[in-house]
Design a protein around this motif. Structure first.
Motif, PDB file in Angstrom:
ATOM      1  N   GLU B 698       0.837  -1.193   0.000  1.00  0.00           N
ATOM      2  CA  GLU B 698       0.000   0.000   0.000  1.00  0.00           C
ATOM      3  C   GLU B 698       0.879   1.253   0.000  1.00  0.00           C
ATOM      4  OE1 GLU B 698      -1.874   1.089   3.541  1.00  0.00           O
ATOM      5  OE2 GLU B 698      -3.223   2.510   2.602  1.00  0.00           O
ATOM      6  N   PHE B 699       1.925   1.162   0.824  1.00  0.00           N
ATOM      7  CA  PHE B 699       2.825   2.298   0.940  1.00  0.00           C
ATOM      8  C   PHE B 699       3.473   2.616  -0.412  1.00  0.00           C
ATOM      9  CE2 PHE B 699       7.015   4.084   1.940  1.00  0.00           C
ATOM     10  CZ  PHE B 699       6.616   5.196   2.646  1.00  0.00           C
ATOM     11  N   GLN B 702       1.311   4.484  -2.729  1.00  0.00           N
ATOM     12  CA  GLN B 702       0.781   5.774  -2.321  1.00  0.00           C
ATOM     13  C   GLN B 702       1.022   6.873  -3.347  1.00  0.00           C
ATOM     14  OE1 GLN B 702       2.148   6.591   1.632  1.00  0.00           O
ATOM     15  NE2 GLN B 702       0.266   5.745   2.467  1.00  0.00           N
ATOM     16  N   ARG B 709      -4.092   2.834  -8.651  1.00  0.00           N
ATOM     17  CA  ARG B 709      -4.484   2.588  -7.263  1.00  0.00           C
ATOM     18  C   ARG B 709      -5.845   1.915  -7.149  1.00  0.00           C
ATOM     19  NH1 ARG B 709      -2.479   5.170  -2.971  1.00  0.00           N
ATOM     20  NH2 ARG B 709      -4.552   5.665  -2.248  1.00  0.00           N
ATOM     21  N   GLU B 716      -9.411  -1.336   0.370  1.00  0.00           N
ATOM     22  CA  GLU B 716      -9.306  -0.347   1.434  1.00  0.00           C
ATOM     23  C   GLU B 716      -9.809  -0.887   2.783  1.00  0.00           C
ATOM     24  OE1 GLU B 716     -10.255   4.366   1.336  1.00  0.00           O
ATOM     25  OE2 GLU B 716     -10.047   3.283  -0.533  1.00  0.00           O
TER      26      GLU B 716
END
Lengths: 460, 729
Positions: B698-699, B702, B709, B716
């Motif tokens: 996820e990082f 970003q 995404r 999420e």
């Protein structure tokens, strides 16, 4: 002679920091107390080449170089100093001044060349073969035994500037050239050229002296068409060598309009026959054989010739393009190749200016140079070193294998070995330097010891 | 026999070296390969070994043996393979077995298919004790061996790794055809100009490649090398005994040049070296193909090979006399007054020539019967050939016993093998090859296998005397079927030119290359050049060297891309096989590991590839709804999670898997995309992918664009849950 000379004098070469500075561009670095550029200019003058364009990178540097030339060569040479932007490469520099080029052939010389290879001979070789380009080569360990002493035989192979050159058996034509990054890859030799010649000698022990004679029309065309070409050596020359059997330049094919050629139609054929006679060739060069095809019919193949001039082994040739080279050249010009310096050395093989003062028990060994107005204290010893003008050197100072430029102050008890000390530097007492470079106006504090370091003032 | 031989050995040794003591023990030896292990002389060589084919009316082996004797060789081992009996019978009936200072020993082998096999066989026989000369029986030379032997020995004293000295001779290639006058292909050699060491040897180069690439190490080790395109390999080698053992050690070496020489040049561990010796004034050439046959014949007639010329080299008791303009005539020739015999022609004993016949630049054998109004130009006609009236022969080879009925015509390049009959007024097409034997149906692409073929269909039954009977008995049979092929009354088969060779046919044929071909070639060389220039200019026109380097790295990228695609495919295949054949997980791991090593891949790539194959499998399992698909995925995870786990050693590999999954969902397997979160959850539950990795992924995402995404947003909730869970901890 119908030659125009372009001297590429460079600017503030990054490789030579801290030797070069705002005040001293590369062209004005002293070799045996004379700017390095003077060696090239004298050499050209000896060959009666007096119509020069000196190209300098950066207007600041150009101003300084121009100032020096106009003072030193007034009435001797006709020199135009042309400033060009920095970092545009050798080909870029030529492109920038191309509107100044008018003669049939252009001699391009690197301004950092210290050599006694006669440019006139190169020009003659160029004309004899009616070549498109002629490159000058010298055998590689140019700085002689000194070089092999400082660097082991092994890392010589990795020396920058090493190149691989392919020659025909008569050693007159350049068939292959690889330099720089290409050396990292396997060698790729064009078969078509090898087939046409039959035998190619590949040499890794030749150095490119950066003294080229190029036909102007070809040079301009290449520079014009290949806009990405930046370097003569890395782009233009390899391109011309590669395409010599399938010429894309208007050199030998269609009759070209030559401003100074008075015979237009027959000039081509006439020149070929002439060049044959001159080349002392009852057998024609492979270019012509190839151009005429197997059955002797004049087919439409267009070729051009890339020639080489290989200097004699006893000629000196070096380029000042690194700090190591700077030291080597200074040593050689005061040593084995001292005929280049233009000074007459004493019976002890050294030269001490009459106005220099030596203290008692101070010895200056052979192959040394002591400039005008310099003073040395007692019990000093100078070996194989060059000392500039108006230096003040204290007592018990040892200077070995070093270059000390002008207006340097050296305190008592210093020891300088294998180092370069630039102008206006102050070495306080008991400084020990070994294999160091000290930038202009630097002050080395008393008692400090440096080894293999580069000392320079911080910018601003 | 022993005593005189020894003294002879000593005498010869003194001749070739200053060091008689060392050499007295070892007489100078030679290995003569009486088999070329190629098929270039077919169909003739199906019936008679190449070394016995007449070259200007003398069998080739005579030239080789005569030269060896004159050069001071004392012991010759003749290695016979194809048609071994014929060679042995010939040698037995020749003068060579009774020479006082020259011993000829035959070595017979039936299962050698290459020069490599031959040398291995000789090694086993243990007959070679010192330096020896290695040649094949089709070599014509008059060079002196003294110099080259001396050089070889001196080098050996200094460096025992100098195992071979090759004899080379300058020969400029034709600029158009790029072949030597001997019809051999261009040869590129790199030689050290000082030591004469051979550094590079490349024959049969790829004509499409415009550049020759040499190892950059060559010029680091040597400051100067000389690249030759104008040298011809004479195939005369001075070898040290190590050469034989090298062949034995490297049992896959077959071809002397292609394998052995190149093998030694490439191998820098053992450091064996090969040197060259260039000859300038003497003659050395090998009959490698028909063109070489023709060229060497002419050289012999023009006396370049002196003393190996027709009037000196006596065979049998016929004498040949040299007359003006290079005409050699044996005795007992019956020649019509009106016959015109042109220059550079050899006519054998007992030949009869009819009225108004014109012969030029040709070799005619013994006992031929040539009718009237015949035209012979540049031909090689062997013994007992009958040529009836009005025939025309141009640039052809006509073997023993051929009959040409009246009016037959041979176009340039024709080869007529033994006892063929050409029908009346028949015109043999250019470059055709005609033989009584049918063309072997199986065309071996591997030319080294000639022997195997020979053995089966000819050798067993075709000793020379034997052959006659056999063939005549076959004649009637053939006659019926082949009449149409060779005209009325013709006997024989026209061999079809095998595929691929047709292009080369004109290169090796004895016929001069036709004008049209030359014009065509000139055109192609021009095109080649264009091509080569493009090739050469490509980096230049796109800029300086930097861009060159850039394009290269692109190439590399391309390579790695291909590599990884290949790797993925292999892993997938392995995995599928494992699923279908129920292979144990450990074994699959082993296999994947070996693949990883062979493709030089990272663990992360393995993990990605395995995951990819798993998903692929799930997709291929029949399913109707996404639920079913999800279940299929779960099943696969259940049974194979250990496999995947073994490649997920750390966070990086796990992230790689997620990225791979993402890529699949968005590109190749969109069906999976609704299941992304679900499957991610499964992976988490099975402890295949850790929380750290998911958060790391996820990082990483970003900073990515919104389109990238999609799946982060989809997951999420899951991510939220993960974060909360860790906070709770």
């Amino acid at each position: 002679m119908d030659f125009q000379v372009v001297v590429l004098a460079g600017g503030f070469s990054k490789k030579l920091v801290p030797l070069v500075s705002k005040e001293v561009p590369k062209a004005l670095l002293p070799v045996a107390n004379r700017p390095v550029l003077s060696y090239v200019l004298d050499l050209l003058e000896q060959s009666n080449l007096k119509d020069l364009i000196v190209v300098v990178e950066g207007s600041d540097a150009a101003f300084r170089v121009g100032g020096w030339i106009s003072a030193a060569y007034l009435d001797r040479l006709h020199v135009d100093v042309a400033p060009v932007p920095e970092d545009i490469g050798t080909a870029g520099a030529l492109r920038a001044i191309s509107h100044h080029l008018t003669a049939r052939d252009i001699l391009v010389v690197s301004g950092d060349l210290v050599s006694d290879v006669p440019p006139g001979a190169v020009a003659a070789a160029h004309r004899r073969h009616d070549a498109v380009v002629t490159a000058t080569l010298c055998s590689n360990p140019v700085s002689g035994p000194a070089d092999s002493g400082s660097s082991g035989a092994k890392d010589k192979t990795k020396k920058p500037g090493r190149n691989i050159i392919g020659l025909d058996p008569s050693r007159q034509f350049l068939l292959h050239i690889a330099a720089g990054a290409e050396l990292e890859k396997d060698l790729r030799v064009q078969k078509s050229i090898l087939r046409a010649v039959g035998e190619m000698e590949l040499r890794a022990d030749l150095m490119d002296a950066h003294l080229y004679a190029i036909k102007r029309s070809v040079l301009l065309e290449v520079l014009d068409q290949k806009e990405t070409f930046q370097s003569i050596k890395k782009d233009v020359l390899p391109y011309l060598v590669r395409s010599q059997l399938k010429s894309e330049v208007l050199s030998n094919g269609a009759p070209q309009v030559e401003e100074n050629g008075n015979d237009k139609v027959n000039s081509q054929s006439k020149r070929i026959t002439q060049s044959q006679i001159l080349a002392n060739a009852s057998n024609r060069s492979f270019h012509e054989l190839y151009a005429f095809g197997p059955d002797g019919s004049a087919s439409a193949r267009r070729t051009h010739k890339c020639c080489v001039y290989i200097a004699n082994n006893n000629k000196y040739c070096a380029r000042l393009n690194s700090i190591q080279a700077f030291s080597d050249i200074n040593r050689d010009v005061t040593g084995e190749a001292n005929h280049l310096s233009g000074y007459s050395f004493s019976a002890h093989n050294n030269l001490i200016h009459p106005s220099a003062e030596l203290g008692s028990k101070t010895t200056v060994g052979p192959h040394c140079l002591l400039g005008e107005g310099s003073q040395m204290g007692d019990k000093c010893s100078v070996k194989r070193s060059v000392i500039g003008r108006h230096c003040r050197i204290g007592s018990s100072v040892k200077i070995v294998n070093s270059v000390v430029m002008d207006h340097v102050t050296i305190g008592d008890g210093c020891s300088v070995q294998g180092s370069v000390v630039c102008s206006n530097v102050q070495l306080q007492e008991r400084v020990t330097l070994k294999d160091c470079q000290v930038g202009a106006s630097y002050v080395v504090t008393a008692g400090s010891e440096y080894r293999g370091e580069s000392l320079a003032k911080k910018e601003k | 026999m022993g005593a005189p031989k020894k003294s002879a050995a000593a005498a010869a040794a003194a001749r070739v070296s200053d060091d008689p003591e060392e050499l007295a023990r070892v007489p100078l030896q030679a290995v003569l390969l009486a088999d070329s292990f190629t098929t270039k002389f077919r169909p003739i060589t199906l019936e008679r070994p190449k070394v016995l084919l007449p070259l200007v009316n003398v069998p080739m082996i005579e030239y080789t043996l005569a030269w060896l004797e004159s050069a001071g060789v004392e012991e010759v081992f003749v290695f016979c393979c194809a048609h071994a009996k014929q060679v042995i019978n010939y040698l037995e009936s020749s003068q060579w077995f009774s020479q006082p200072k020259f011993s000829v020993t035959t070595i017979e082998s039936h299962n050698s298919v290459s020069a490599g096999d031959a040398l291995r066989f000789i090694y086993e026989r243990n007959v070679i004790h010192g330096d020896f000369i290695l040649i094949s029986g089709d070599t014509v030379s008059n060079m002196s061996l003294t110099r080259v032997l001396q050089e070889h020995k001196e080098r050996r004293k200094k460096d025992s790794n100098a195992v071979m000295t090759m004899v080379i001779k300058r020969s400029k290639l034709s600029p158009v055809t790029q072949q030597s006058r001997l019809g051999t292909d261009e040869l590129f050699m790199a030689i050290d100009p000082d030591t004469k060491q051979l550094l590079y040897y490349e024959e049969n180069t790829n004509h499409l490649k415009a550049t020759l690439s040499l190892d950059k190490m060559l010029l680091i080790d040597n400051s100067s090398i000389r690249l030759h395109n104008d040298m011809q390999d004479c195939f005369i080698d001075i070898c040290s005994p190590e050469v034989l053992s090298l062949f034995t050690d490297n049992f896959d070496y077959q071809h002397l040049r292609r394998h052995f020489v190149k093998g030694l040049l490439v191998d820098d561990i053992m450091g064996y070296k090969i040197y060259t010796h260039e000859i300038h004034s003497s003659y050395a050439a090998r009959v490698d193909n028909y063109r070489a046959y023709d060229t060497i014949s002419k050289d012999i007639i023009q006396r370049w090979t002196y003393p190996l010329v027709p009037d000196v080299l006596l065979l049998g008791n016929s004498t040949t006399k040299l007359e003006r303009v290079g005409m050699y005539r044996a005795s007992e020739i019956v020649q019509s007054r009106s016959a015109q015999i042109g220059p550079l022609t050899v006519i054998g004993t007992g030949t009869r020539i009819g009225d108004n016949t014109k012969i030029s630049n040709s070799v005619i054998g013994k006992g031929c019967d040539i009718g009237s109004n015949v035209l012979i130009e540049g031909c090689h006609i062997w013994d007992n050939v009958t040529i009836e009236d009005g025939c025309q022969l141009r640039h052809s080879i006509v073997c023993d016993g051929v009959v040409m009925k009246s009016g037959a015509v041979l176009s340039p390049g024709v080869v007529l093998s033994f006892k063929v009959v050409i029908g009346q007024n028949f015109t043999a097409p250019a470059y055709s090859k005609v033989s009584l034997l049918p063309q072997p149906i199986k065309q071996d692409s591997d030319e080294e296998l000639e022997y195997a073929d020979n053995n089966s269909d000819v050798e067993t039954s075709c000793a020379p005397d034997n052959m006659n009977g056999e063939l005549t008995s076959e004649l009637s049979e053939i006659q019926g079927s082949a009449t149409s092929e060779l005209g009325c009354g013709g006997v024989g088969y026209i061999w079809s030119i095998c595929e691929g060779a047709s292009e080369e046919e004109w290169r090796h044929s004895i016929a001069p290359i036709s004008a049209e071909k030359l014009a065509e070639l000139t055109q192609t060389t021009d095109d080649d050049l264009e091509f080569s220039n493009q090739d050469g200019n490509a980096p230049a026109s796109s800029g300086e060297l930097r861009s060159d380097a850039l394009s290269d790295s692109e190439d590399d990228d391309e390579d790695t891309k291909n590599d990884s695609a290949y790797f993925e495919k292999e892993v997938e295949a392995t995995f599928l096989r494992a699923v279908h054949e129920n292979v144990q997980v450990d074994h699959v791991i082993l296999e994947v590991n070996s693949l990883k090593l062979s493709c030089n891949m990272e663990f992360s790539a393995c993990a990605g590839a395995i995951f990819y194959s798993m998903m692929k499998l799930a997709l291929e399992t029949p399913h109707k709804t996404t639920d079913e698909l999800s279940r299929a995925v779960l099943n696969i995870f259940n049974s194979w999670h250990r496999l995947l786990k073994s490649y997920l050693s750390g966070k990086d590999e796990e992230i790689e898997v997620i990225l791979k999954f993402e890529e699949m969902c968005s590109e190749s397997a969109k069906e999976l995309s609704p299941l992304f979160t679900q499957i991610l959850h499964h992976l988490y539950d099975k402890e295949l992918i850790s929380e750290d990795a998911i958060l790391g992924w996820e990082f990483e995402k970003q900073g990515a664009e919104e389109s990238d995404r999609v799946f982060v947003r989809q997951a999420e909730n899951f991510l939220q849950w993960l974060k909360e869970a860790s906070e709770e901890d």
